[in-house]
Design a protein around this motif. Sequence first.
Motif, PDB file in Angstrom:
ATOM      1  N   ASP A  64       0.956  -1.419  -0.246  1.00  0.00           N
ATOM      2  CA  ASP A  64      -0.037  -0.168  -0.009  1.00  0.00           C
ATOM      3  C   ASP A  64       1.052   1.108  -0.167  1.00  0.00           C
ATOM      4  N   VAL A  65       0.586   3.048  -0.075  1.00  0.00           N
ATOM      5  CA  VAL A  65       0.562   3.546  -0.341  1.00  0.00           C
ATOM      6  C   VAL A  65       2.414   3.721   1.376  1.00  0.00           C
ATOM      7  N   ILE A  66       1.567   3.205   2.351  1.00  0.00           N
ATOM      8  CA  ILE A  66       2.631   4.434   3.424  1.00  0.00           C
ATOM      9  C   ILE A  66       3.269   3.030   3.424  1.00  0.00           C
ATOM     10  N   ASN A  67       3.544   1.669   3.570  1.00  0.00           N
ATOM     11  CA  ASN A  67       4.619   0.819   2.790  1.00  0.00           C
ATOM     12  C   ASN A  67       5.632   0.944   1.724  1.00  0.00           C
ATOM     13  N   SER A  68       4.616   1.252   0.567  1.00  0.00           N
ATOM     14  CA  SER A  68       5.990   1.665   0.224  1.00  0.00           C
ATOM     15  C   SER A  68       6.843   3.018   0.404  1.00  0.00           C
ATOM     16  N   LEU A  69       6.005   3.963   0.768  1.00  0.00           N
ATOM     17  CA  LEU A  69       6.572   4.877   1.115  1.00  0.00           C
ATOM     18  C   LEU A  69       7.871   4.947   1.687  1.00  0.00           C
ATOM     19  N   GLU A  70       8.102   4.086   2.858  1.00  0.00           N
ATOM     20  CA  GLU A  70       8.751   2.974   4.437  1.00  0.00           C
ATOM     21  C   GLU A  70       9.860   2.640   3.642  1.00  0.00           C
ATOM     22  N   VAL A  71       9.778   1.962   2.491  1.00  0.00           N
ATOM     23  CA  VAL A  71      10.285   0.405   1.775  1.00  0.00           C
ATOM     24  C   VAL A  71      11.302   1.575   0.635  1.00  0.00           C
ATOM     25  N   ARG A  72      10.494   2.990   0.247  1.00  0.00           N
ATOM     26  CA  ARG A  72      11.816   3.718  -0.695  1.00  0.00           C
ATOM     27  C   ARG A  72      12.647   3.814   0.344  1.00  0.00           C
ATOM     28  N   GLU A  73      11.995   4.578   1.610  1.00  0.00           N
ATOM     29  CA  GLU A  73      13.228   5.662   2.136  1.00  0.00           C
ATOM     30  C   GLU A  73      13.948   4.813   2.820  1.00  0.00           C
ATOM     31  N   MET A  74      13.767   3.222   2.759  1.00  0.00           N
ATOM     32  CA  MET A  74      14.656   2.386   3.709  1.00  0.00           C
ATOM     33  C   MET A  74      15.934   2.133   2.295  1.00  0.00           C
ATOM     34  N   ILE A  75      15.395   1.988   1.234  1.00  0.00           N
ATOM     35  CA  ILE A  75      16.855   1.826   0.335  1.00  0.00           C
ATOM     36  C   ILE A  75      17.198   3.033  -0.024  1.00  0.00           C
ATOM     37  N   LYS A  76      16.475   4.193  -0.001  1.00  0.00           N
ATOM     38  CA  LYS A  76      17.346   5.752  -0.081  1.00  0.00           C
ATOM     39  C   LYS A  76      18.110   5.692   0.299  1.00  0.00           C
ATOM     40  N   GLY A  77      17.735   5.463   1.476  1.00  0.00           N
ATOM     41  CA  GLY A  77      18.573   6.063   3.316  1.00  0.00           C
ATOM     42  C   GLY A  77      19.583   4.542   3.037  1.00  0.00           C
ATOM     43  N   PHE A  78      20.447   3.909   2.724  1.00  0.00           N
ATOM     44  CA  PHE A  78      21.013   3.048   2.873  1.00  0.00           C
ATOM     45  C   PHE A  78      21.906   2.837   1.632  1.00  0.00           C
ATOM     46  N   THR A  79      21.444   3.353   0.796  1.00  0.00           N
ATOM     47  CA  THR A  79      22.873   3.450  -0.310  1.00  0.00           C
ATOM     48  C   THR A  79      23.478   5.147  -0.429  1.00  0.00           C
ATOM     49  N   LYS A  80      23.677   5.888   0.539  1.00  0.00           N
ATOM     50  CA  LYS A  80      24.370   6.780   1.799  1.00  0.00           C
ATOM     51  C   LYS A  80      25.388   6.007   2.550  1.00  0.00           C
ATOM     52  N   GLU A  81      25.495   4.828   2.944  1.00  0.00           N
ATOM     53  CA  GLU A  81      26.552   3.850   3.420  1.00  0.00           C
ATOM     54  C   GLU A  81      26.986   2.920   2.516  1.00  0.00           C
ATOM     55  N   GLY A  82      26.897   3.141   0.841  1.00  0.00           N
ATOM     56  CA  GLY A  82      28.208   3.018   0.190  1.00  0.00           C
ATOM     57  C   GLY A  82      27.516   1.807  -0.516  1.00  0.00           C
ATOM     58  N   VAL A  83      26.051   1.154  -0.282  1.00  0.00           N
ATOM     59  CA  VAL A  83      25.443  -0.177  -1.151  1.00  0.00           C
ATOM     60  C   VAL A  83      25.395   0.715  -2.288  1.00  0.00           C
ATOM     61  N   SER A  84      25.679  -0.298  -3.392  1.00  0.00           N
ATOM     62  CA  SER A  84      25.053  -0.181  -4.893  1.00  0.00           C
ATOM     63  C   SER A  84      23.709  -0.527  -5.068  1.00  0.00           C
ATOM     64  N   VAL A  85      22.639  -0.173  -5.682  1.00  0.00           N
ATOM     65  CA  VAL A  85      21.223  -0.844  -5.906  1.00  0.00           C
ATOM     66  C   VAL A  85      21.074  -0.379  -7.349  1.00  0.00           C
ATOM     67  N   LEU A  86      20.709  -2.291  -7.388  1.00  0.00           N
ATOM     68  CA  LEU A  86      19.907  -1.720  -9.025  1.00  0.00           C
ATOM     69  C   LEU A  86      19.208  -2.730  -8.623  1.00  0.00           C
ATOM     70  N   LEU A  87      17.923  -2.031  -9.100  1.00  0.00           N
ATOM     71  CA  LEU A  87      16.519  -2.172  -9.112  1.00  0.00           C
ATOM     72  C   LEU A  87      15.320  -2.121 -10.688  1.00  0.00           C
ATOM     73  N   SER A  88      14.199  -2.596 -10.625  1.00  0.00           N
ATOM     74  CA  SER A  88      13.119  -2.362 -11.204  1.00  0.00           C
ATOM     75  C   SER A  88      12.044  -2.262 -10.939  1.00  0.00           C
ATOM     76  N   SER A  89      11.443  -1.852 -12.113  1.00  0.00           N
ATOM     77  CA  SER A  89       9.624  -1.873 -11.429  1.00  0.00           C
ATOM     78  C   SER A  89       8.977  -1.296 -13.331  1.00  0.00           C
TER      79      SER A  89
END
Lengths: 427, 240
Positions: free
Chosen positions: B167-192
Amino acid sequence: MKNFSHLLIKEIKELLNKQLIISLVFILLIFNFIGNITRTEMKKAMAKQKIAVLDLDRSEISRNIIGALNLARFIIEEKTGDKEKVVAEVRNSNLDLLVVIPAGFGQLASSFQPAEVETYSFLKGISISGRTKSEMVKALLTSTNEYLSNEFLKKKIPDLDPTLLKAPIKSREFVVVRDKQAEGSTGLVIGALTAQNFILPIILLYIVIWSTQMVITAIAMEKQNKTLETLLTVPISRGSIVAAKMLSSGLVGLLVAGIYMLGFRNFFSFSNEDISSALGGATPILKQLGLTISTQGYVLFGMSLFLTILCALALATVLGVLAEDYRTAQSLSMPIVFIVMVPYFISLFADLYTMSLPAKILVLAIPFSHPFFAMQNIMFGHLNLLWFGIVYNFLFVVIMLWWTARIFSTDRVLTMKLKWRKKKVVL
Amino acid sequence: MAPVLEVEELKKKYGSLEALKGISFKVEEGEIFGLIGPNGAGKTTTLRIISTLLTPSDGRVTFLGFDLKKNPEKFREKISYLPEEAGAYRNMKGIDYLNFMARFYASNESEARLFVERAIGISGLGERLKDKAGTYSKGMTRKLLLARALMTKPALAILDEPTSGLDVINSLEVREMIKGFTKEGVSVLLSSHNMLEVEFLSDRVALIDRGVILDSGTPRALKEKYQADNLEIVFRRAVQ
């Protein structure tokens, strides 16, 4: 190795879930309950039992028969009066057997004219004791007949042994196994071997069926719960994933089979004393004939059994890959159940060695067949057949493991499915 | 600086069906790279190949200098893959699941504990981690799995439709989690196939359709190139 043991523990925990433990405890309780009931009935059958007797003759012979019934573990409740009334009275009582000795019985018997004893069994259910009572009365009358005829012959021909007259030909039976022979009956030897080994096919059947069902279900559940893809991307080799699934299923399969056997043992009241009494006087004959299993024999049997379990697990792993969910997994395990039933029934009811060549080839082509006949092969010296089974199963396992490893290291582990409608494997 | 991941002329055939017709792209360190395209475009196939689930028919994939065909185990050590329809073991508690997965990546017990502690923080599931995963909602399961994917701080996190079915709320939280993690040097390849989501998350994107990459670049550059307000319009114009 660290990751393998880590995965193995997880697989065992997944298989040994609450449902399985509850069902196993339930099975043990049920077998124990039924076994207790059977044992109680058997004890009742063996204990002194009350029967009704109506002696309308009151002769010496009739009193002797009643005395003999008394000695044969019966408590006699003597009735008097009209037969029809006594039959009605016993029918309404808790007694279920009435022996009627009609008037004139003693006179007819002593003059060797047909004399009859009537027995009335009142069936109030299907119990062991109900059957054994009438059988015991019958046996008693047979020995009374024997006694009376022997007495008659002794009187008429005093110089001759009546038993010799009735059975002039005596027989001595010998059983020969390969180069060894012993005096005894074939029935006794076969009976003893059957009593010794009857539990073995059941154990084999359960081990194979449980282990295969567990592997197929374990892989299918990984697919159904969408956990397989993640598992395949963690840093552990595909071979370790396959091995952990197979080993855990094999171990839990053995445990389940062991618990089933414990249940069976309770059910049949199976103990060492029972085996000894079943074998009766056959033990020395079996030793003389070399029909005992040496340590080397047990090792060979163990090899045959171990390879068969591996065959079943490897085959189940491939079938598990074809399954998409739990329901399909159950359907896919059915062919293995049917295949393992073939050697099971043949080992119980047929003789592999006297079967036609095509039928024999067909049976021996089933990898699960070999341990079913391994004990016989060891005892009767068919070692070529035993070694053939071991080598055949070893090759089968190697090929299946190679195939399984291939499937798990390629796309097929995710793309292989069974299409029921077209009835073919689509890669 | 050398890219974390380099994909060159990657092809994949399923029988006569050509799912990938030679795609190429690179993912830099600490970057979120998004593959966007409709269902059946070849996004999941690409991600499955890189995560070693599928074997390529042709082409080359290099990760931290290792070749996919020669060293798939090196990929598995440093890559975390979150499949689109992933689940957790239903009879396992959330915390046990994290422990189980952490031990595959950790070199010792204390490192495994560190991973799990990190995952507890990422998931935000708190006390519910003590419950069996079978009792979780779809959103909770997704958070648990995302925490599992990110707890080891992989060199590359591959996330297939990370907010699929949420749902919208969960999607937002997940997006924030992903965005926050790249600051720690993790590269992300995602599809959508949710192009607005990719636009929000990604530093660079590739537009993929019918097994071919149509175009790639930063969302801003692509919007300028195709004179569009968002990536949905960019994609439509690229296809045309």
